[in-house]
Design a protein around this motif. Structure first.
Motif, PDB file in Angstrom:
ATOM      1  N   ILE A  80     -12.876  21.354  48.478  1.00  6.36           N
ATOM      2  CA  ILE A  80     -11.942  20.273  48.783  1.00  6.36           C
ATOM      3  C   ILE A  80     -12.044  19.862  50.250  1.00  6.36           C
ATOM      4  N   LEU A  81     -12.460  20.799  51.129  1.00  6.37           N
ATOM      5  CA  LEU A  81     -12.650  20.444  52.536  1.00  6.37           C
ATOM      6  C   LEU A  81     -13.851  19.520  52.700  1.00  6.37           C
ATOM      7  N   VAL A  82     -14.883  19.745  51.905  1.00  7.04           N
ATOM      8  CA  VAL A  82     -16.040  18.842  51.912  1.00  7.04           C
ATOM      9  C   VAL A  82     -15.639  17.487  51.333  1.00  7.04           C
ATOM     10  N   ASN A  83     -14.832  17.517  50.291  1.00  2.69           N
ATOM     11  CA  ASN A  83     -14.310  16.279  49.704  1.00  2.69           C
ATOM     12  C   ASN A  83     -13.515  15.495  50.738  1.00  2.69           C
ATOM     13  N   LEU A  84     -12.730  16.203  51.530  1.00  6.40           N
ATOM     14  CA  LEU A  84     -11.961  15.581  52.610  1.00  6.40           C
ATOM     15  C   LEU A  84     -12.893  14.974  53.640  1.00  6.40           C
ATOM     16  N   ALA A  85     -13.974  15.672  53.976  1.00  9.93           N
ATOM     17  CA  ALA A  85     -14.943  15.163  54.950  1.00  9.93           C
ATOM     18  C   ALA A  85     -15.623  13.892  54.445  1.00  9.93           C
ATOM     19  N   VAL A  86     -15.940  13.853  53.151  1.00  9.73           N
ATOM     20  CA  VAL A  86     -16.580  12.659  52.573  1.00  9.73           C
ATOM     21  C   VAL A  86     -15.647  11.450  52.647  1.00  9.73           C
ATOM     22  N   SER A  87     -14.385  11.658  52.304  1.00 12.49           N
ATOM     23  CA  SER A  87     -13.419  10.561  52.356  1.00 12.49           C
ATOM     24  C   SER A  87     -13.195  10.100  53.798  1.00 12.49           C
ATOM     25  N   ASN A  88     -13.132  11.047  54.735  1.00 14.36           N
ATOM     26  CA  ASN A  88     -12.989  10.687  56.145  1.00 14.36           C
ATOM     27  C   ASN A  88     -14.191   9.895  56.630  1.00 14.36           C
ATOM     28  N   LEU A 124      -9.126   3.335  49.851  1.00 15.49           N
ATOM     29  CA  LEU A 124      -9.617   4.365  48.934  1.00 15.49           C
ATOM     30  C   LEU A 124      -9.849   5.678  49.675  1.00 15.49           C
ATOM     31  N   GLY A 125     -10.580   5.610  50.799  1.00 15.03           N
ATOM     32  CA  GLY A 125     -10.854   6.823  51.565  1.00 15.03           C
ATOM     33  C   GLY A 125      -9.590   7.460  52.113  1.00 15.03           C
ATOM     34  N   SER A 132      -6.316  14.850  48.973  1.00 19.80           N
ATOM     35  CA  SER A 132      -7.080  16.066  49.251  1.00 19.80           C
ATOM     36  C   SER A 132      -6.223  17.076  50.008  1.00 19.80           C
ATOM     37  N   LEU A 133      -5.427  16.579  50.954  1.00 26.77           N
ATOM     38  CA  LEU A 133      -4.552  17.476  51.710  1.00 26.77           C
ATOM     39  C   LEU A 133      -3.537  18.155  50.793  1.00 26.77           C
ATOM     40  N   SER A 134      -3.032  17.407  49.810  1.00 27.75           N
ATOM     41  CA  SER A 134      -2.079  18.008  48.881  1.00 27.75           C
ATOM     42  C   SER A 134      -2.775  18.994  47.945  1.00 27.75           C
ATOM     43  N   VAL A 135      -4.026  18.706  47.565  1.00 29.15           N
ATOM     44  CA  VAL A 135      -4.777  19.629  46.713  1.00 29.15           C
ATOM     45  C   VAL A 135      -5.089  20.922  47.464  1.00 29.15           C
ATOM     46  N   SER A 302      -7.059   7.449  62.635  1.00 27.53           N
ATOM     47  CA  SER A 302      -7.331   8.619  63.473  1.00 27.53           C
ATOM     48  C   SER A 302      -7.312   9.913  62.671  1.00 27.53           C
ATOM     49  N   SER A 303      -6.841   9.845  61.424  1.00 26.51           N
ATOM     50  CA  SER A 303      -6.844  11.044  60.577  1.00 26.51           C
ATOM     51  C   SER A 303      -8.269  11.529  60.328  1.00 26.51           C
ATOM     52  N   THR A 304      -9.260  10.639  60.465  1.00 27.47           N
ATOM     53  CA  THR A 304     -10.662  11.043  60.278  1.00 27.47           C
ATOM     54  C   THR A 304     -11.098  12.037  61.342  1.00 27.47           C
ATOM     55  N   VAL A 305     -10.385  12.078  62.453  1.00 26.64           N
ATOM     56  CA  VAL A 305     -10.677  13.042  63.530  1.00 26.64           C
ATOM     57  C   VAL A 305      -9.739  14.236  63.430  1.00 26.64           C
TER      58      VAL A 305
END
Length: 355
Positions: A80-88, A124-125, A132-135, A302-305
């Motif tokens: 899920i952390l990789v999933n978060l990185a992809v969305s970011n 979408l991202g 993802s954060l909730s998952v 800025s959440s992407t950072v």
């Protein structure tokens, strides 16, 4: 067929009264929006969004590359952390980059079609990131608090968790492409997002914004607060039962700090955007500075950072592997690869009081 001059007003909204009979002449797709702010304001926003683009892209690419490079990072809980990185990365490369270029030119130079695409992709991202954060919180609750007994978290569960974030995010971000609300330039008109300015019954914007607030902010926040509060309760119970264990006490303090940072990071990134859009909806007719409309959007971008720093860099395994990747196999900070907050927490919970 309508000409371009007639169609443009359908693609943007100028919320301040202006002495002009031709609103199209102020289109954010055609001319600099100097009537909304000075050149210095646009340049400051351009520099800030460019910083977010460079940092967000670099950190999230590094996260993905590290996961590919180091097999030890490909654990189920890290999916899920990789999933978060992809969305970011999606938000950074599409939403933040186009915003930076547009702020530099002082208008959205890519045109109305690109605005819809950018608004959709960035939304979408952003929603994938929120879910993802909730998952992440839900997965940690299942593994550590054991609400369903000795639950065995497997790769299938992790993949389902990632798939759920994209399914619900598509469900939430697609409607403006089909007539429920619309994607238009927001704030200083240099980035695009859902229309929370107008009350036109044609688009039902108010109902869509309320839907986003409940489904994409309120629900994930509720899950995060519930799961992490249960996690803290479990850890405090274990720490109380093992008052003489220094490692248990240390793990409890580390996780408490981690949870506080995670919740605050979520609120800092997303609360300004959601609260400002709701303020506009519930205060129709009130004038507001359009420059203030761009600031919440930049906080969200800025959440992407912030997200990878909080969720990845606070993971000792990820941090150690990143340092080795950057410094050619050496970790100048000397982090222990095999020690991580997650593993410490699991050990603490496993010896806690039985339910």
């Amino acid at each position: 067929m309508k000409n371009r001059q007639q169609e443009l007003p359908e693609d943007f909204y100028i919320p301040i009264p202006l002495d002009t009979n031709n609103i199209t002449s102020l289109s954010p797709f055609l001319v600099p929006q100097d009537h909304l702010g000075g050149r210095g304001v646009f340049m400051c926003m351009a520099v800030f969004t460019f910083f977010l683009f460079v940092c967000g892209t670099s950190i999230n690419v590094l996260t993905i590359v590290c996961t590919i490079q180091y097999k030890k990072l490909r654990s189920h809980l890290n999916y899920i952390l990789v999933n978060l990185a992809v969305s970011n990365l999606l938000v950074s490369t599409v939403g933040t980059f186009t915003a930076s270029v547009s702020f530099f030119n002082r208008y959205f130079i890519f045109g109305p079609t690109a605005c819809k695409i950018e608004g959709f992709v960035a939304t979408l991202g952003g929603i994938v990131s929120l879910w993802s954060l909730s998952v992440v919180a839900f997965e940690r609750w299942l593994v550590i608090c054991k609400p369903v007994g000795n639950f065995s978290f497997k790769g299938t569960h992790a993949i389902i968790g990632c798939a759920v974030t994209w399914f619900f995010s598509l469900l939430a971000s697609a409607p403006p492409l089909f007539g429920w609300s619309r994607y238009i330039p927001e704030g200083l008109q240099c980035s695009c997002g859902p229309d929370w300015y107008t009350t036109d019954n044609k688009y039902n914007n108010e109902s869509y914004v309320m839907f986003l607030f409940c489904f994409c902010f309120g629900f994930p926040l509720t899950v995060i607060i519930f799961c992490y509060s249960q996690l803290l309760f479990t850890l405090k119970s274990a720490a109380k039962a093992q008052a003489d264990s220094a490692s248990t006490q240390k793990a409890e303090k580390e996780v408490t700090k981690m949870v506080v940072v995670m919740v605050l990071g979520f609120l800092v990134c997303w609360f300004p955007y959601t609260s400002f859009s709701l303020w506009v909806i519930f205060n129709r007719g009130q004038t507001f500075d359009m420059r203030m409309g761009s600031i919440p959007a930049c906080f969200a971008k800025s959440s992407t950072v912030y997200n990878p720093i909080i969720y990845v860099f606070m993971n000792k395994q990820f941090r150690s592997c990143m340092m080795k990747l950057i410094f050619c196999g050496k970790n100048p900070f000397g982090d222990d690869e095999d020690a991580s907050t997650s593993s410490q927490v699991t050990q603490v919970s496993s010896v806690g009081p039985e339910k």
